[in-house]
Design a protein around this motif. Structure first.
Motif, mmCIF file in Angstrom:
data_model
loop_
_atom_site.group_PDB
_atom_site.id
_atom_site.type_symbol
_atom_site.label_atom_id
_atom_site.label_comp_id
_atom_site.label_asym_id
_atom_site.label_seq_id
_atom_site.Cartn_x
_atom_site.Cartn_y
_atom_site.Cartn_z
ATOM 1 N N PHE A 56 30.922 -17.302 15.518
ATOM 2 C CA PHE A 56 29.740 -17.451 14.666
ATOM 3 C C PHE A 56 29.974 -18.718 13.850
ATOM 4 O O PHE A 56 30.795 -18.733 12.930
ATOM 5 C CB PHE A 56 29.636 -16.212 13.775
ATOM 6 C CG PHE A 56 28.286 -15.988 13.167
ATOM 7 C CD1 PHE A 56 27.117 -16.352 13.822
ATOM 8 C CD2 PHE A 56 28.174 -15.368 11.927
ATOM 9 C CE1 PHE A 56 25.873 -16.119 13.259
ATOM 10 C CE2 PHE A 56 26.937 -15.123 11.361
ATOM 11 C CZ PHE A 56 25.786 -15.499 12.031
ATOM 12 N N LEU A 57 29.291 -19.780 14.218
ATOM 13 C CA LEU A 57 29.620 -21.093 13.662
ATOM 14 C C LEU A 57 28.527 -21.614 12.731
ATOM 15 O O LEU A 57 27.342 -21.377 12.961
ATOM 16 C CB LEU A 57 29.801 -22.106 14.795
ATOM 17 C CG LEU A 57 30.712 -21.685 15.943
ATOM 18 C CD1 LEU A 57 30.717 -22.745 17.027
ATOM 19 C CD2 LEU A 57 32.110 -21.449 15.418
ATOM 20 N N GLY A 58 28.970 -22.354 11.746
ATOM 21 C CA GLY A 58 28.007 -22.962 10.837
ATOM 22 C C GLY A 58 28.748 -23.609 9.691
ATOM 23 O O GLY A 58 29.879 -23.213 9.386
ATOM 24 N N PRO A 59 28.125 -24.598 9.036
ATOM 25 C CA PRO A 59 28.799 -25.227 7.890
ATOM 26 C C PRO A 59 28.833 -24.262 6.700
ATOM 27 O O PRO A 59 28.226 -23.194 6.748
ATOM 28 C CB PRO A 59 27.913 -26.445 7.589
ATOM 29 C CG PRO A 59 26.576 -26.094 8.134
ATOM 30 C CD PRO A 59 26.801 -25.156 9.271
ATOM 31 N N ASN A 60 29.502 -24.667 5.614
ATOM 32 C CA ASN A 60 29.533 -23.825 4.418
ATOM 33 C C ASN A 60 28.113 -23.551 3.942
ATOM 34 O O ASN A 60 27.277 -24.454 3.920
ATOM 35 C CB ASN A 60 30.300 -24.527 3.286
ATOM 36 C CG ASN A 60 31.788 -24.606 3.589
ATOM 37 O OD1 ASN A 60 32.306 -23.792 4.347
ATOM 38 N ND2 ASN A 60 32.449 -25.600 3.021
ATOM 39 N N GLY A 61 27.857 -22.317 3.557
ATOM 40 C CA GLY A 61 26.536 -21.973 3.036
ATOM 41 C C GLY A 61 25.485 -21.770 4.109
ATOM 42 O O GLY A 61 24.297 -21.638 3.810
ATOM 43 N N ALA A 62 25.903 -21.711 5.364
ATOM 44 C CA ALA A 62 24.925 -21.579 6.458
ATOM 45 C C ALA A 62 24.365 -20.166 6.554
ATOM 46 O O ALA A 62 23.270 -19.972 7.090
ATOM 47 C CB ALA A 62 25.580 -21.959 7.786
ATOM 48 N N GLY A 63 25.117 -19.183 6.042
ATOM 49 C CA GLY A 63 24.655 -17.788 6.128
ATOM 50 C C GLY A 63 25.562 -16.913 6.983
ATOM 51 O O GLY A 63 25.240 -15.752 7.231
ATOM 52 N N LYS A 64 26.690 -17.448 7.407
ATOM 53 C CA LYS A 64 27.604 -16.690 8.272
ATOM 54 C C LYS A 64 28.148 -15.459 7.552
ATOM 55 O O LYS A 64 28.039 -14.343 8.042
ATOM 56 C CB LYS A 64 28.809 -17.547 8.704
ATOM 57 C CG LYS A 64 28.488 -18.867 9.344
ATOM 58 C CD LYS A 64 29.751 -19.561 9.808
ATOM 59 C CE LYS A 64 30.715 -19.944 8.707
ATOM 60 N NZ LYS A 64 30.284 -21.019 7.808
#
Lengths: 343, 267
Positions: A56-64
């Motif tokens: 589950f990938l995403g930058p900081n604050g993406a909602g992961k």
């Protein structure tokens, strides 16, 4: 087959107070408090099959992390549907909590002042695990992670990597069927990261548990996950195979040309990014790669030639960079098959 | 039932293990808590001496019994502080408990029962020193001592349920301390913590009967100094059961709504 994790249009919105600086604004906020809404998760939809290990990938604050917290029953969703192993997480049924675990890399689940063995025993009592099974599982996990000799030390005296291994053991003593791992390798050295990766793979293989993993280390994702979900600004950008993601978003290919004479000027073929004693590395647009490769083989006496996709970090960066928020209500990715993408 | 006993026993044992890590801290904390009753004791003993040997039926020896008993009652009554509630909710520490198939109420109760074991171990020598210094009088009936010991535990469980219910306010309030302070101030006046209830004005005594505070504090001490009849004792236990049920009811009613407010920040 029924998915182990089924998510449809899941949303989490926070009301955050805001005001201007200064005394006047502070006084005004006593009478009338202004808030604005933050959409931490903005209608995500995905399915995860039983036994899958999904990145589950995403930058900081993406909602992961917010998504993981909703799926583990820690947070109540604002709207939408989340079903894990047939349970609605927000109902927090005991039968559900007995089958999941959430490990957060930046959070201590173990009691700080006492040896991990004592916390493990408390976990045994809380989950009502039969003593024989508990001891067998505990010792197996301690051996698998190579920390059996550390379990009698107070947790505060362990290194970060040792603590994380104990945290993972504590989370797995009840052998959960779904494991949420939120940055499990954050801050760890390369050896500890590798050990944890191998362990997660082995746990998945032995128990068939479903694993949803967030990590900033692409090595974790590449080693463990065939299926990835990319989230940004609370929305799903990509849901599909890691190879499909690379195929779709790799803007260029790297061509390594092994030559006897590396003083040759190859800038006419592409951007020269490295020059070693026997090898020149070129970067070319993905679409041009077949033509340039053929040209190189035709024009030069090539000892060897490799064509590679760019590192996954670069690909992910490009996914985030090329994303733009969608208007509210527009459809999102539609499942893992085929890697549906919305940008 | 067996698994519940195992759970409480294991949680209590874990609390003991944790407290052993801070032996000196626990000792200093308990010594610090003795200062308050000793001040009351010295003041009231002096007043009793000036008024011909007693105040409202309390001799200096009985005051000594009351306030030495006070130290035990106070230790037994300790529950989660507002600071602990703020920490677990604002910092997200509650998440650890919420991920487990057990209501955190049980977790906390087991932990505090374990803490009492350590506190008791440290309290005994402190009580001995205070007894040598202030010469308490023991003239209650044996059944009153038995009821005193039982009431120590029932009072703790009752106060635990009430303060736990109060702690749920932290889910809605940014600074619940003021709320707690209001409770603690009322407790100081209506519980017998400051002054034995029989020395308080009539209206305070009447009001204290319908409030929870006395049943967590003065009730046990009045048993210890032999001032309660069997009927009053039964009424006291019934009041404790009533307020315990109120605490549980509030927890049951608010818990789901509280969890909806939980933002698991930082966790």
């Amino acid at each position: 087959m029924q998915p182990a994790i089924h998510v449809r249009d899941l949303r989490k919105t926070y009301d955050v107070p805001e005001r201007e600086g200064g005394l006047k604004a502070a006084a005004a906020s006593l009478v009338k408090r202004k808030t604005h809404q933050i959409k931490a998760v903005d209608g995500v939809t995905f399915d995860i099959a039983p036994g899958e290990v999904v990145g589950f990938l995403g930058p900081n604050g993406a909602g992961k992390t917010t998504t993981l917290k909703m799926l583990s029953g820690l947070l109540y969703p604002t709207s939408g549907e989340g079903v894990v192993l047939g349970f609605t997480p927000s109902r927090r049924e005991k039968a559900f909590l007995r089958q999941i675990a959430l490990v957060m890399g930046q959070r201590n689940q173990l009691l700080w002042d006492i040896p991990a063995l004592d916390t493990f025993d408390l976990i045994r009592a809380i989950y009502r695990l039969p003593t024989d099974n508990f001891i067998k599982t505990r010792d197996e996990l301690l051996d698998l992670l190579g920390v059996a000799d550390l379990a009698r030390k107070p947790v505060r005296n362990l290194s970060l990597g040792e603590r994380m291994k104990m945290e993972i053991i504590g989370a797995l003593l009840h052998t959960p069927g779904v494991l949420f791992l939120d940055e499990p390798t954050i801050g760890l050295d390369v050896t500890a990261q590798k050990k944890i990766r191998e362990f997660v793979r082995e746990y998945n293989r032995r128990t068939g548990a479903t694993v949803l993993l967030t990590s900033h280390y692409m090595a974790d994702v590449e080693a463990l996950c065939k299926h990835v979900i990319v989230i940004h600004h609370g929305r799903i950008l990509f849901d599909g195979d890691l190879s499909a993601l690379v195929e779709r978003f790799a803007a260029y290919k790297t061509i390594g040309v092994m030559l006897d004479d590396t003083s040759l000027d190859l800038s006419g073929y592409g951007e020269v990014t490295a020059r070693e004693s026997d090898k020149i590395t070129l970067r070319v647009r993905k679409a041009d790669a077949p033509r340039v490769t053929a040209q190189l083989l035709h024009d030069l006496s090539v000892n060897d030639l490799t064509v590679e996709s760019p590192p996954i970090e670069d690909v992910i960066e490009r996914v985030f960079a090329s994303s733009s928020p969608l208007p509210s209500g527009e459809s999102q990715g539609e499942g893992a098959e085929g890697g549906v993408l919305t940008l | 039932m067996k698994s519940w006993l195992d759970l409480y026993f294991t949680q209590a044992r874990t609390a003991v293990a944790q407290q052993f890590q801070y032996r000196v801290g626990v000792l200093l904390w308990l010594v610090g808590m003795v200062v308050e009753p000793v001040i009351y004791l010295v003041v009231w003993s002096t007043i009793a001496a000036q008024q011909g040997g007693q105040v409202g039926g309390f001799t200096p020896g009985l005051f000594a019994t009351y306030y030495i008993g006070w130290t035990l009652v106070r230790h037994m009554n300790i529950t989660l502080t507002p600071f602990a509630w703020e920490q677990r909710i604002r910092q997200g520490d509650l998440s650890r408990e919420l991920l487990r198939p057990l209501h955190p109420f049980h977790n906390d109760l087991g932990f505090f029962i374990g803490m009492k074991v350590i506190q008791m171990m440290v309290w005994v020598p402190i009580a001995l020193v205070l007894s040598l210094a202030f010469q308490p009088t023991f003239n209650a009936q044996p059944w009153q001592y038995v009821c005193f010991v039982i009431a120590l535990f029932t009072a703790f469980v009752m106060r635990f349920a009430l303060t736990w219910a109060l702690g749920l306010s932290t889910f809605w309030l940014t600074r619940p301390r003021a709320f707690f302070e209001l409770y603690f101030t009322a407790e100081l006046i209506f519980s017998g913590r400051l002054v034995p209830m029989s020395l308080m004005p009539e209206w305070v005594q009447t009001l204290s009967n319908v409030l929870p505070f006395k049943w967590a504090f003065g009730f046990q001490l009045e048993l210890l100094v032999g001032k309660l009849t069997p009927e009053q004792t039964l009424f006291g236990f019934a009041s404790q059961a009533f307020w315990f049920a109120i605490g549980l009811l509030v927890v049951a009613l608010l818990w789901r709504a509280a969890l909806r407010k939980y933002s698991a920040v930082g966790a």
